[in-house]
Design an enzyme around this catalytic site. Sequence first.
Site, PDB file in Angstrom:
ATOM      1  N   ARG A 143      42.453  41.782 -23.433  1.00 23.83           N
ATOM      2  CA  ARG A 143      44.072  41.123 -22.716  1.00 23.83           C
ATOM      3  C   ARG A 143      44.862  42.563 -23.360  1.00 23.83           C
ATOM      4  O   ARG A 143      46.124  42.197 -22.956  1.00 23.83           O
ATOM      5  CB  ARG A 143      43.855  39.835 -23.910  1.00 23.83           C
ATOM      6  CG  ARG A 143      43.161  38.919 -23.031  1.00 23.83           C
ATOM      7  CD  ARG A 143      44.209  37.044 -23.699  1.00 23.83           C
ATOM      8  NE  ARG A 143      42.724  36.140 -23.317  1.00 23.83           N
ATOM      9  CZ  ARG A 143      43.103  35.670 -22.703  1.00 23.83           C
ATOM     10  NH1 ARG A 143      43.593  35.901 -21.954  1.00 23.83           N
ATOM     11  NH2 ARG A 143      42.304  33.960 -22.549  1.00 23.83           N
ATOM     12  N   GLU A 160      53.939  32.154 -15.928  1.00 25.56           N
ATOM     13  CA  GLU A 160      52.224  32.734 -15.635  1.00 25.56           C
ATOM     14  C   GLU A 160      52.036  34.821 -15.446  1.00 25.56           C
ATOM     15  O   GLU A 160      52.564  35.190 -14.868  1.00 25.56           O
ATOM     16  CB  GLU A 160      52.044  31.774 -14.341  1.00 25.56           C
ATOM     17  CG  GLU A 160      50.693  31.211 -14.196  1.00 25.56           C
ATOM     18  CD  GLU A 160      49.880  31.105 -14.406  1.00 25.56           C
ATOM     19  OE1 GLU A 160      49.016  32.102 -15.224  1.00 25.56           O
ATOM     20  OE2 GLU A 160      48.969  30.505 -13.974  1.00 25.56           O
ATOM     21  N   ASP A 161      50.619  34.650 -15.607  1.00 26.11           N
ATOM     22  CA  ASP A 161      50.150  36.230 -15.339  1.00 26.11           C
ATOM     23  C   ASP A 161      49.748  36.218 -14.077  1.00 26.11           C
ATOM     24  O   ASP A 161      50.107  37.414 -13.855  1.00 26.11           O
ATOM     25  CB  ASP A 161      48.759  36.718 -16.714  1.00 26.11           C
ATOM     26  CG  ASP A 161      47.443  34.706 -16.737  1.00 26.11           C
ATOM     27  OD1 ASP A 161      48.059  34.209 -15.163  1.00 26.11           O
ATOM     28  OD2 ASP A 161      47.111  34.755 -17.145  1.00 26.11           O
ATOM     29  N   ASP A 220      46.359  33.301  -8.071  1.00 23.89           N
ATOM     30  CA  ASP A 220      45.014  33.813  -7.630  1.00 23.89           C
ATOM     31  C   ASP A 220      45.078  32.130  -6.025  1.00 23.89           C
ATOM     32  O   ASP A 220      45.897  31.784  -5.120  1.00 23.89           O
ATOM     33  CB  ASP A 220      43.917  33.929  -7.828  1.00 23.89           C
ATOM     34  CG  ASP A 220      42.377  34.407  -7.406  1.00 23.89           C
ATOM     35  OD1 ASP A 220      42.894  34.157  -6.102  1.00 23.89           O
ATOM     36  OD2 ASP A 220      41.670  34.432  -8.017  1.00 23.89           O
ATOM     37  N   PHE A 238      39.305  41.963  -8.972  1.00 25.30           N
ATOM     38  CA  PHE A 238      39.402  40.821 -10.715  1.00 25.30           C
ATOM     39  C   PHE A 238      39.796  41.727 -11.194  1.00 25.30           C
ATOM     40  O   PHE A 238      39.471  43.170 -11.569  1.00 25.30           O
ATOM     41  CB  PHE A 238      37.813  40.591 -10.620  1.00 25.30           C
ATOM     42  CG  PHE A 238      38.499  39.433 -12.149  1.00 25.30           C
ATOM     43  CD1 PHE A 238      38.422  38.265 -12.224  1.00 25.30           C
ATOM     44  CD2 PHE A 238      37.849  40.547 -13.055  1.00 25.30           C
ATOM     45  CE1 PHE A 238      38.751  37.455 -13.004  1.00 25.30           C
ATOM     46  CE2 PHE A 238      38.134  39.075 -14.960  1.00 25.30           C
ATOM     47  CZ  PHE A 238      38.864  38.228 -14.766  1.00 25.30           C
TER      48      PHE A 238
END
Length: 179
Positions: free
Chosen positions: A164, A98-99, A102, A151
């Site tokens: 990205r 996963e990046d 959260d 964010f």
Amino acid sequence: MHNDISEILVSEQEIQEICQRLGKEVTKDYQDKSPILVGLLKGCVPFMADISRHIDLKFDMAYMSVSSYHGGIASSGDVKIKLDLDISIKGRDVIIVEDIVDTANTIVTIIELFKHRGASSVKMVTLLDKPEGRVRPYQPDYVGKVIPKAFVVGYGLDYNEYYRNLPYVGVLKPEVYST
Ligand code: IMP
């Protein structure tokens, strides 16, 4: 694009150091096993490419696309599978790539699904962890860096599909998403 970033949180060099460190840990923990690395699209792409080259094992790579943000900056809590795996994970050791974690809605849902599908083990490696954002209790198995609740974009992470391709992870200026 760079002007929309207020602060770089993880530099290109730090990302490469993280990939090296986590790749070594996975290699050590999975000796004599052949896991499946499952990347969650699209954010995992740069991380999958970089970490996989530091994992010195025989492993499969597979991808899945799930969505919980639907384009905004906050999780909707509703996880949808947009593209499913093309291989069986029954009896396999799965490592989800996963990046960022959260709220943990996405990862907890996917882990439950993979266990239901008969995986022997399910662990996860994430480049970033935002523990302050948790809605469900969850501790990732391998974490690149813990970051504050902001964010962020870059290195796979997007805002409305942009950013990205930034080579680093940075905080998006609030005026970009409030306008
Ligand atoms: P969770 O389900 O809330 O843990 O969020 C997981 C997914 O939300 C990640 O795979 C990202 O796609 C997205 N996400 C969470 N935080 C951020 C962020 O700061 N920037 C961009 N995407 C994010």
